[in-house]
Design a protein around this motif. Structure first.
Motif, PDB file in Angstrom:
ATOM      1  N   VAL A 231     -18.295   6.193   0.971  1.00  0.00           N
ATOM      2  CA  VAL A 231     -16.973   6.830   0.950  1.00  0.00           C
ATOM      3  C   VAL A 231     -16.767   7.579  -0.363  1.00  0.00           C
ATOM      4  O   VAL A 231     -16.246   8.705  -0.378  1.00  0.00           O
ATOM      5  CB  VAL A 231     -15.865   5.790   1.175  1.00  0.00           C
ATOM      6  CG1 VAL A 231     -14.480   6.431   1.068  1.00  0.00           C
ATOM      7  CG2 VAL A 231     -16.029   5.118   2.530  1.00  0.00           C
TER       8      VAL A 231
ATOM      9  N   ARG B  13       0.846  -1.185   0.000  1.00  0.00           N
ATOM     10  CA  ARG B  13       0.000   0.000   0.000  1.00  0.00           C
ATOM     11  C   ARG B  13       0.882   1.236   0.000  1.00  0.00           C
ATOM     12  O   ARG B  13       1.757   1.397   0.850  1.00  0.00           O
ATOM     13  CB  ARG B  13      -0.894  -0.004   1.238  1.00  0.00           C
ATOM     14  CG  ARG B  13      -1.822   1.166   1.355  1.00  0.00           C
ATOM     15  CD  ARG B  13      -2.838   1.253   0.241  1.00  0.00           C
ATOM     16  NE  ARG B  13      -3.820   0.180   0.262  1.00  0.00           N
ATOM     17  CZ  ARG B  13      -4.835   0.082  -0.592  1.00  0.00           C
ATOM     18  NH1 ARG B  13      -4.980   0.983  -1.553  1.00  0.00           N
ATOM     19  NH2 ARG B  13      -5.693  -0.922  -0.525  1.00  0.00           N
TER      20      ARG B  13
ATOM     21  N   ARG C 162     -17.490   0.932  -1.835  1.00  0.00           N
ATOM     22  CA  ARG C 162     -18.109   1.696  -0.749  1.00  0.00           C
ATOM     23  C   ARG C 162     -18.665   3.003  -1.314  1.00  0.00           C
ATOM     24  O   ARG C 162     -17.946   3.999  -1.450  1.00  0.00           O
ATOM     25  CB  ARG C 162     -17.082   1.969   0.343  1.00  0.00           C
ATOM     26  CG  ARG C 162     -16.736   0.771   1.213  1.00  0.00           C
ATOM     27  CD  ARG C 162     -17.838   0.502   2.233  1.00  0.00           C
ATOM     28  NE  ARG C 162     -18.089   1.667   3.082  1.00  0.00           N
ATOM     29  CZ  ARG C 162     -17.413   1.941   4.202  1.00  0.00           C
ATOM     30  NH1 ARG C 162     -16.447   1.131   4.610  1.00  0.00           N
ATOM     31  NH2 ARG C 162     -17.705   3.012   4.918  1.00  0.00           N
TER      32      ARG C 162
ATOM     33  N   ASP D 203      -9.498   1.133  -3.903  1.00  0.00           N
ATOM     34  CA  ASP D 203      -9.822   0.536  -2.597  1.00  0.00           C
ATOM     35  C   ASP D 203      -9.124   1.272  -1.446  1.00  0.00           C
ATOM     36  O   ASP D 203      -8.437   0.665  -0.627  1.00  0.00           O
ATOM     37  CB  ASP D 203      -9.433  -0.946  -2.573  1.00  0.00           C
ATOM     38  CG  ASP D 203     -10.263  -1.785  -3.527  1.00  0.00           C
ATOM     39  OD1 ASP D 203     -11.353  -1.333  -3.930  1.00  0.00           O
ATOM     40  OD2 ASP D 203      -9.821  -2.892  -3.873  1.00  0.00           O
ATOM     41  N   VAL D 204      -9.351   2.569  -1.377  1.00  0.00           N
ATOM     42  CA  VAL D 204      -8.642   3.379  -0.377  1.00  0.00           C
ATOM     43  C   VAL D 204      -9.551   3.789   0.775  1.00  0.00           C
ATOM     44  O   VAL D 204      -9.225   4.710   1.540  1.00  0.00           O
ATOM     45  CB  VAL D 204      -8.021   4.632  -1.033  1.00  0.00           C
ATOM     46  CG1 VAL D 204      -6.909   4.249  -1.987  1.00  0.00           C
ATOM     47  CG2 VAL D 204      -9.088   5.467  -1.754  1.00  0.00           C
ATOM     48  N   GLU D 205     -10.667   3.088   0.961  1.00  0.00           N
ATOM     49  CA  GLU D 205     -11.628   3.520   1.977  1.00  0.00           C
ATOM     50  C   GLU D 205     -11.066   3.489   3.390  1.00  0.00           C
ATOM     51  O   GLU D 205     -11.550   4.223   4.264  1.00  0.00           O
ATOM     52  CB  GLU D 205     -12.899   2.661   1.905  1.00  0.00           C
ATOM     53  CG  GLU D 205     -12.681   1.178   2.077  1.00  0.00           C
ATOM     54  CD  GLU D 205     -12.501   0.447   0.752  1.00  0.00           C
ATOM     55  OE1 GLU D 205     -12.911  -0.715   0.676  1.00  0.00           O
ATOM     56  OE2 GLU D 205     -11.937   1.049  -0.191  1.00  0.00           O
ATOM     57  N   HIS D 206     -10.045   2.670   3.643  1.00  0.00           N
ATOM     58  CA  HIS D 206      -9.447   2.595   4.977  1.00  0.00           C
ATOM     59  C   HIS D 206      -8.170   3.429   5.090  1.00  0.00           C
ATOM     60  O   HIS D 206      -7.428   3.293   6.069  1.00  0.00           O
ATOM     61  CB  HIS D 206      -9.148   1.143   5.332  1.00  0.00           C
ATOM     62  CG  HIS D 206     -10.359   0.256   5.325  1.00  0.00           C
ATOM     63  ND1 HIS D 206     -11.456   0.490   6.119  1.00  0.00           N
ATOM     64  CD2 HIS D 206     -10.657  -0.847   4.587  1.00  0.00           C
ATOM     65  CE1 HIS D 206     -12.381  -0.433   5.890  1.00  0.00           C
ATOM     66  NE2 HIS D 206     -11.922  -1.252   4.966  1.00  0.00           N
ATOM     67  N   HIS D 207      -7.933   4.292   4.110  1.00  0.00           N
ATOM     68  CA  HIS D 207      -6.691   5.073   4.086  1.00  0.00           C
ATOM     69  C   HIS D 207      -6.977   6.535   3.738  1.00  0.00           C
ATOM     70  O   HIS D 207      -6.183   7.188   3.058  1.00  0.00           O
ATOM     71  CB  HIS D 207      -5.722   4.463   3.061  1.00  0.00           C
ATOM     72  CG  HIS D 207      -5.458   3.003   3.282  1.00  0.00           C
ATOM     73  ND1 HIS D 207      -4.470   2.550   4.130  1.00  0.00           N
ATOM     74  CD2 HIS D 207      -6.077   1.907   2.778  1.00  0.00           C
ATOM     75  CE1 HIS D 207      -4.481   1.226   4.125  1.00  0.00           C
ATOM     76  NE2 HIS D 207      -5.445   0.803   3.324  1.00  0.00           N
ATOM     77  N   LEU D 208      -8.083   7.048   4.235  1.00  0.00           N
ATOM     78  CA  LEU D 208      -8.498   8.391   3.825  1.00  0.00           C
ATOM     79  C   LEU D 208      -7.549   9.503   4.254  1.00  0.00           C
ATOM     80  O   LEU D 208      -7.364  10.470   3.492  1.00  0.00           O
ATOM     81  CB  LEU D 208      -9.917   8.668   4.314  1.00  0.00           C
ATOM     82  CG  LEU D 208     -11.001   7.792   3.675  1.00  0.00           C
ATOM     83  CD1 LEU D 208     -12.379   8.237   4.143  1.00  0.00           C
ATOM     84  CD2 LEU D 208     -10.921   7.806   2.160  1.00  0.00           C
TER      85      LEU D 208
END
Length: 336
Positions: free
Chosen positions: A183, A116, A180, A146-151
């Motif tokens: 997001v 990542r 998502r 797929d960056v929803e957990h890395h905003l």
């Protein structure tokens, strides 16, 4: 091949156009099963032959294998004859001696690992590596993947790096790709996003994106590419054990999918054809992308997409409670 009643659409105000049906290239990276080099090439040839010349790939797909195979299949083609997108956010590196990685659904992949990386240098290096695998000087669209957990990293470095590449005219359109929709809605509201690729949230079974993402996109002039129109397979074949969102479908959803199929059968319309057409009821939707592991699948998707679907089918689905009455319908005679 024509796609009544839809033609190519511009993404935002970028000048990039896409045909309404595109090819999702995850299967070319050996998603769940190995695909031969020859078969991968024939899938791309069929997409061209049917007019579905928008190709969406990513380093994540087969740890670079999808990009490599797509690049070989595109070699010698007029670059103006197709639209190409890839993704950033996962950088690839060679495996260390003795190292193994989780293929995340991809099999028989090159000896690489995902890292990542949303730094400016990482974004640029990831894109450069993708261009080398694809054998092209530029892609038309780049998505943050797929960056929803890395905003925090997206806002600090990831999106600014993409915007810089757009300002430098190294890429023509930028955006986000994920499943998502909530997001995506936040990101479109906050940032200058040309296009989003939203998977599985705007389908015959899912209205989530209609409630959060699509209104923001319409207001901001952001185009939407819809993936996952079959909801992982449930809308392709609603048989017992069919998958939904990458897991066995809940019984209630399976029953609803079977009722959708039954109504479609009354009108002699395959459920898959209705699933492909449904997202176009909303004006923000520019295209759908569908994967294919064989040229036959690619040809079938194109044939299904061109099926005549009577407006009465959509009205019947509403009347029988299978579509909510507030949802926009892809009518051939709007207002009918």
């Amino acid at each position: 091949m024509s796609y009544p009643p839809y033609g190519p659409r511009e993404l935002g105000r970028t000048g990039v156009t896409v045909p309404p049906l595109g090819l999702g290239c995850a299967p070319l990276g050996n998603l769940y099963r190995a695909v031969s080099e020859e078969r991968a090439r024939d899938v791309v040839r069929t997409a061209f032959a049917t007019g579905a010349a928008y190709f969406d790939t990513a380093p994540h797909y087969g740890l670079g294998l999808s990009e490599e195979r797509l690049g070989r299949a595109l070699r010698g083609r007029d670059r103006a004859a197709y639209t190409l997108s890839t993704k950033v956010g996962r950088r690839l590196r060679p495996l260390a001696p003795g190292e193994t990685v989780d293929g995340q659904g991809f099999v028989d992949t090159p000896a690489r690992a995902r890292v990542r990386d949303l730094t400016r240098d990482g974004i640029r290096a990831t894109l450069d590596a993708s261009l080398a695998r694809l054998g092209v000087d530029a892609v038309d669209i780049v998505y943050l993947h797929d960056v929803e957990h890395h905003l925090p990293e997206v806002y600090a470095t990831g999106f600014p790096a993409l915007a810089e590449l757009r300002d430098q005219q190294r890429v023509r359109a930028i955006g986000f790709g994920m499943n998502r929709s909530d997001v995506l809605a936040r990101l479109v509201a906050d940032l200058d996003v040309d296009v989003v690729l939203c998977a599985g949230r705007w389908t015959l079974l899912e209205r989530t994106a209609f409630d959060d993402l699509l209104p923001v996109c319409a207001r901001r002039g952001t185009s939407v590419i819809v993936g996952g129109v079959y909801n992982s397979g449930l809308l392709a074949d609603p048989s017992p054990g069919a998958p939904y969102d990458y897991a066995p479908a809940p019984r209630a959803l399976l029953r609803r999918a079977r009722r959708l199929a039954a109504v479609c059968a009354e009108f002699d319309v395959p459920l898959k054809a209705a699933a492909l057409r449904f997202p176009f009821g909303h004006p923000a939707v520019a295209a759908v992308v569908v994967g294919a592991a064989t040229p036959e699948e690619a040809g079938q998707n194109a044939e299904l997409f061109t099926r005549d679907i009577p407006d009465a089918l959509w009205h019947t689905l509403v009347e029988r409670g299978l579509l909510a009455p507030d949802l926009p319908l892809p009518l051939t005679a709007p207002g009918a």
